[in-house]
Design a protein around this motif. Sequence first.
Motif, PDB file in Angstrom:
ATOM      1  N   ASN A  85       0.852  -1.186   0.000  1.00 36.14           N
ATOM      2  CA  ASN A  85       0.000   0.000   0.000  1.00 36.14           C
ATOM      3  C   ASN A  85       0.895   1.245   0.000  1.00 36.14           C
ATOM      4  O   ASN A  85       1.823   1.334   0.813  1.00 36.14           O
ATOM      5  CB  ASN A  85      -0.895   0.028   1.244  1.00 36.14           C
ATOM      6  CG  ASN A  85      -2.099  -0.882   1.125  1.00 36.14           C
ATOM      7  OD1 ASN A  85      -2.547  -1.190   0.029  1.00 36.14           O
ATOM      8  ND2 ASN A  85      -2.633  -1.311   2.263  1.00 36.14           N
ATOM      9  N   THR A  95      -7.013  -1.242   0.799  1.00 33.81           N
ATOM     10  CA  THR A  95      -6.080  -2.364   0.624  1.00 33.81           C
ATOM     11  C   THR A  95      -6.600  -3.311  -0.454  1.00 33.81           C
ATOM     12  O   THR A  95      -5.860  -3.755  -1.332  1.00 33.81           O
ATOM     13  CB  THR A  95      -5.908  -3.129   1.950  1.00 33.81           C
ATOM     14  OG1 THR A  95      -5.289  -2.270   2.910  1.00 33.81           O
ATOM     15  CG2 THR A  95      -5.048  -4.369   1.769  1.00 33.81           C
ATOM     16  N   ASN A  98      -6.302  -1.727  -3.900  1.00 33.97           N
ATOM     17  CA  ASN A  98      -4.919  -1.814  -4.372  1.00 33.97           C
ATOM     18  C   ASN A  98      -4.658  -3.179  -4.992  1.00 33.97           C
ATOM     19  O   ASN A  98      -4.029  -3.296  -6.052  1.00 33.97           O
ATOM     20  CB  ASN A  98      -3.951  -1.557  -3.212  1.00 33.97           C
ATOM     21  CG  ASN A  98      -2.503  -1.451  -3.651  1.00 33.97           C
ATOM     22  OD1 ASN A  98      -2.192  -1.259  -4.827  1.00 33.97           O
ATOM     23  ND2 ASN A  98      -1.600  -1.549  -2.695  1.00 33.97           N
TER      24      ASN A  98
END
Length: 224
Positions: A85, A95, A98
């Motif tokens: 991250n 998260t 991502n």
Amino acid sequence: MKGVSCIITAAGKNRRMREDLQSKGMKIQHKLLFRINNDPILTCTVKKALQTNLKECIVVLGHFMNDLYLALAEINDKRLRTIENPDVDVELSQTLLNGVSNCKYEYCLCLAGDQPTITTKTMKNLINQLSKSSEPENTITILARGETGYLDSAKGLGMPFACHSSLLKHYLQGEEDNLNPILNRMVADGVSLYGVQGQNELELVNINRYDDYLKVLKMWQGKE
């Protein structure tokens, strides 16, 4: 399905476990490094995921990443990728975003790193049920914690689940939240939610506290 990516979130602050360890006067460490069957929890989760027909497995790191890199170093599988991250102080939604933003395939299986109790069979069932859907691009298959089949609410539900990556990219963008409220918004918008039956009660235990870890160890030994 031509290919499935697995996204494993392992970027949390470990706050509740740190609180427990501190209150017990124990050495502070990340919960994902506690061992089950001689493997760190995170390693155990990743190894089970890699036993499926996944095309890639992405582990998203944040807090304590240096320690967790060491835990993953023993896994020799070309499908395993680790990403970080950019900002470690984010909620689970970012998260997960991502991870999905970096996956190469249209469909994804999403797991939490602290879910070593999820069986490979359940992971496969989540993927297989999604592939059977009449609208896989608008369906989420999720581990049931009660009712199974098509559900009208995501109450009490979270990872693991499987879905088309475009759903996550759309609903996670700009969100700073836990997963459950986002799942409920998806259901309210007409996304189909299908609860898949688990294999045993152990799969439903979340390892957040030290007592959770001890409970998993005790239940795990009973199933061997």
